[in-house]
Design an enzyme around this catalytic site. Structure first.
Site: not given
Length: 843
Positions: A509-514, A516, A530, A626
């Site tokens: 996965g890829v999120g707003g933080f970076g 995973v 993460k 969120d």
């Protein structure tokens, strides 16, 4: 004599025809309500205002009290003779036949009576989406005692609510209300932006009329306008009165083009104008200018009306127009645009607010034509801001703008000191990271992160300086035994080994933080790693919040944080691994097996339990901030767990009603009340969860710009069908024929309550959980004779038996929550995940 009579008759007939032609628009919605009246009222402009009871399509949520002006009162209009007074929050609801822009006109006059002092009343007025008046009162209005407020509201549903909310220990009142649909083309979607603005988008905004000016002519009343608007004279707004000269022609000589009619502006506006005071000998650099006081916190829609009836031939007059000293029109030739003389035209602009709005026209720099400039009419409308407000910056019950400014001034010295201190500490930390990197600690270390001060600095030095009990791990890197309350501290080498040096094939996965990564610890435990991206908008604050929040939260339906790494200026979080990933992946976007209705209910119940624990498990509670389908993860048994606490905030204390904070979250899930007022409560999570419920039911994103405009936002689209009792029309096609109707009804009602516009109208998460449990039981009852439908992934919910479909005893909810929480806490203590937390090597 007979010929003269015929001539007079012809003139009268022409005047009559023109008068009738000027008012050809017939609105689809046309609600004219005189509040508190016992009988209809006919005005001199030909309109009839009905009583509240005479309109079957208008509903008032509370009777209130009708008051009437005394016979000796000098009331200027019949609309101000009566009023309706309210001592608590109330709304008028109008049935809308045609969606789109509507006039909303509100009439106020504080009638003197023996029961209430309306002059001291303080109240706010909102619609479903917009703030119209915030903490309004007649206390300080001086002699301006009559008030008509005019708005343009874009109504995108089948009803419009106008809500009156008295302040504490006060009351609200209203004398008359208009809700009238507008012609389709009256308001554009875009307008020319005046610098420094770059975009003049008007979509989805509401507007308030601030000025409507008839240049060079007298004031015009509602009987002179096809849309019953009023136009005031411009003379008092001129910077130099002698700079302008009134000019006029007969209204019957105005030739409207086919592209628009009298609805844009009446002929009497286009038949008068201001031209330059001495158009023949004036200095070419001279301008006519008008100044208008405006609120600097808002942007404004400006419409200029032009009609050249002065020139003898086409292409004779060229001039410039300016808005706030910026060029709006250059070398503008009215007749060149219209194709003839005496033909109206208008131009629209969007300008940012300042204390004063300046409009000017002056001659062109070209040597063509006559040296002159004109303006026939002007409209200035305030545009709603990002919070959906047209009055104030902090919402209906927030701090008034003046008080807000005063408090900001008081805070400036404090803010400056804190900012300076933070900058100094930041420079020290950045220098430390830079120094560490120059000594060759890691070629992989991102350069933008600062070390998290949980252990006092960089972790490699911390192992020897802070923790005297540290020892080598099997990988040859240090394992700290300091601050055990924050979970296990991983060295960067351990993280590299667990993720095969951040193998791109292990990204899950890829999120707003970076990014995973899927990883595996030395004892075989599967984990999700993460790794922070230094270019991400999320950074040190979110990293620290995640660790501090999850280190004190333990619940079966919350994703567990095993530990973290802050070595070499990295920010890395290590979680338990959720084999089935985010809920969204099982609803749409990936080719995964479709979830049954029972499975979806169990997942929603699990997430609701996690959120309920957040809101009630700590002394002040925790607001997730969120909640969305990508932050609800599923384990190998489809057990739902809430994840990603980087934006979480501690809830309000017992003495507080909310937490004031900047708006953060995900577009499409944001609580509109939180967005407008920047006041965060647990009910903000409830709204986001309502969006999740509709996403689960319909299997589509919360926001999908590719869909038709009315379907883009799932919350609005689903509520459109829910309120019509037809939610089954938009459910996931894979669920058709599998949902018990009563289960769907209960689910839809629950989501609708979660999505209420005002937080006070939304249920607590405990009540949401109760209703979802009930919806599941309704579904299970219908499946008893169909064993193939039974889910093998059923989570351990508590079987309930109800004799009534609505909860009538809150203690039931409390008992369910307490027993559920106790059992789930016991479950967590024996999981493989928490063996990492009790492992001495991880401390």
């Amino acid at each position: 004599m007979a010929l003269r009579s015929v001539h007079i008759f012809a003139i009268l007939l022409l005047c009559f025809i023109q008068t009738q032609c000027e008012k050809t628009f017939i609105p689809t919605d046309n609600y004219l309500i005189r509040c508190g009246a016992a009988s209809p009222t006919e005005l001199t402009d030909g309109r009839t205002f009905q009583t509240e009871e005479n309109s079957a399509s208008v509903r008032r949520s509370s009777p209130g009290q009708a008051v009437t002006a005394s016979a000796s009162s000098n009331v200027g209009s019949a609309l101000y003779i009566t009023a309706r007074v309210f001592t608590s929050r109330v709304f008028y609801e109008f049935n809308i036949k045609k969606q789109g822009e509507h006039w909303v006109r509100l009439y106020f006059y504080p009638i003197s009576n023996n029961t209430h002092n309306l002059k001291s009343a303080v109240f706010s007025v909102t619609t479903d989406k917009f703030f119209l008046l915030s903490s309004f009162s007649f206390k300080n209005r001086g002699g301006n005692i009559y008030l008509l407020k005019e708005y343009i509201i874009n109504v995108d549903s089948n009803n419009l609510r106008i809500i009156f909310s008295p302040a504490n220990n006060s009351l609200a009142f209203i004398n008359a209300i208009e809700v009238v649909s507008l012609p389709d083309d009256l308001v554009p979607e875009k307008a020319q932006a005046i610098r420094p603005l770059e975009i003049g988008d008007l979509n989805g905004l509401s507007m308030e009329t601030v000025y409507r000016i008839n240049m060079g002519g007298p004031q015009l009343g509602s009987k002179d306008d096809a849309l019953f608007r009023t136009w005031e004279s411009d003379r008092k707004y001129l910077d130099v009165e002698s700079a302008a000269k009134n000019v006029s022609t007969e209204p019957r000589f105005i030739n409207y083009p086919q592209v628009f009619g009298y609805e844009i502006a009446p002929p009497k506006v286009y038949a008068t104008a201001e031209e330059m005071g001495d158009a023949v000998t004036v200095n070419p650099n001279f301008n006519i200018s008008w100044s208008f006081s405006v609120d600097p916190h808002f942007n404004y829609f400006v419409r200029m009306h032009f009609c050249d009836f002065l020139s003898k031939t086409q292409y004779q007059m060229y001039f410039n127009a300016y808005v706030n000293h910026q060029s709006a029109l250059m070398d503008f030739d009215i007749t060149g645009k219209t194709g003839g003389l005496s033909i109206p035209i208008y131009r629209d602009f969007v300008v940012n607010g300042s204390k004063e709005l300046r409009i000017a026209v002056g001659p062109s720099n070209t040597q063509l034509g006559t040296v002159n400039a004109i303006l026939n009419g002007l409209e200035v409308m305030k545009m709603s801001n990002a919070m959906g407000s047209l009055d104030g910056l902090n919402g209906v019950d927030g701090v008034a703008p003046l008080e807000s400014k005063r408090k900001m001034k008081e805070l400036f010295p404090i803010v400056g000191f804190v900012a300076g201190a933070s900058a100094f500490l930041g420079l020290l930390a950045a220098g430390y990271c830079f120094f560490s990197r120059t000594k060759g600690e890691s070629k992989h270390s991102p350069s933008a992160w600062l070390p998290l001060p949980l252990h006092g600095g960089n972790s490699e030095t911390m192992a020897s300086k802070v923790s005297t009990g540290s020892h080598k791990s099997g990988t040859g890197s240090y394992v700290s035994s300091a601050p055990s309350s924050l979970g296990r501290f991983f060295t960067f080498a351990e993280i590299q080994e667990a993720t095969n040096n951040f193998d791109e094939h292990l990204i899950i996965g890829v999120g707003g933080f970076g990014k995973v990564y899927k990883g595996e610890l030395e004892d075989g435990t599967k984990v999700a790693v993460k790794r922070g991206n230094p270019r991400s908008e999320q950074g040190l604050t979110e990293f620290q919040t995640e660790i501090e929040m999850l280190s004190k939260l333990r619940h079966r339906h919350l994703v567990s944080l095993i530990g973290y790494c802050e070595e070499r200026c990295e920010m890395i979080l290590v979680y338990e691994f959720m084999a089935n990933g985010p809920l969204r992946s099982h609803l749409y976007g990936l080719d995964l097996p479709h979830l049954s209705w029972k499975q979806r209910l169990e997942i929603c119940i699990g997430a609701a339990k996690g959120l309920h624990y957040l809101h009630t498990g700590a002394a002040q509670g925790i607001i997730h901030r969120d909640v969305k389908t990508t932050n609800i993860l599923l384990d190998e048994n489809l057990l739902a767990k809430v994840a990603d606490f980087g934006l979480s905030k501690t809830g309000p204390t017992l003495e507080q009603t909310h937490v004031s904070t900047a708006v953060k979250g995900s577009f499409g899930y944001l609580d509109p009340e939180y967005f407008r007022r920047q006041q965060l409560t647990e009910k903000s999570d409830v709204y986001s969860f309502g969006v999740v419920l509709m996403e689960v039911l319909c299997a589509r994103p919360a926001i999908n710009p590719a869909l038709p405009r009315e379907q883009v936002n799932i919350a609005e689209w689903a509520m459109h069908w829910q309120k019509r009792g037809m939610l089954d029309q938009i459910i996931d096609p894979h669920l058709v024929g599998t949902i018990n109707p009563e289960s769907l009804r209960k689910f839809g009602e629950t989501a609708e309550k979660c999505l209420a516009e005002q937080g006070i109208d939304r249920p607590a998460m405990g009540d949401v959980l109760w209703n979802l449990e009930y919806a599941l039981q309704l579904q299970e009852t219908s499946m008893q004779n169909d064993p193939d439908e039974n889910s093998t992934n059923r989570i351990g919910h508590i079987p309930l038996h109800f004799s009534h479909p609505e909860p009538c005893d809150n203690s039931i909810v409390d008992r369910v929550s307490e027993r559920g929480s106790d059992r789930e806490l016991e479950d967590t203590t024996t999981s493989a995940v928490f063996s990492q937390l009790v492992n001495p090597r991880g401390r």
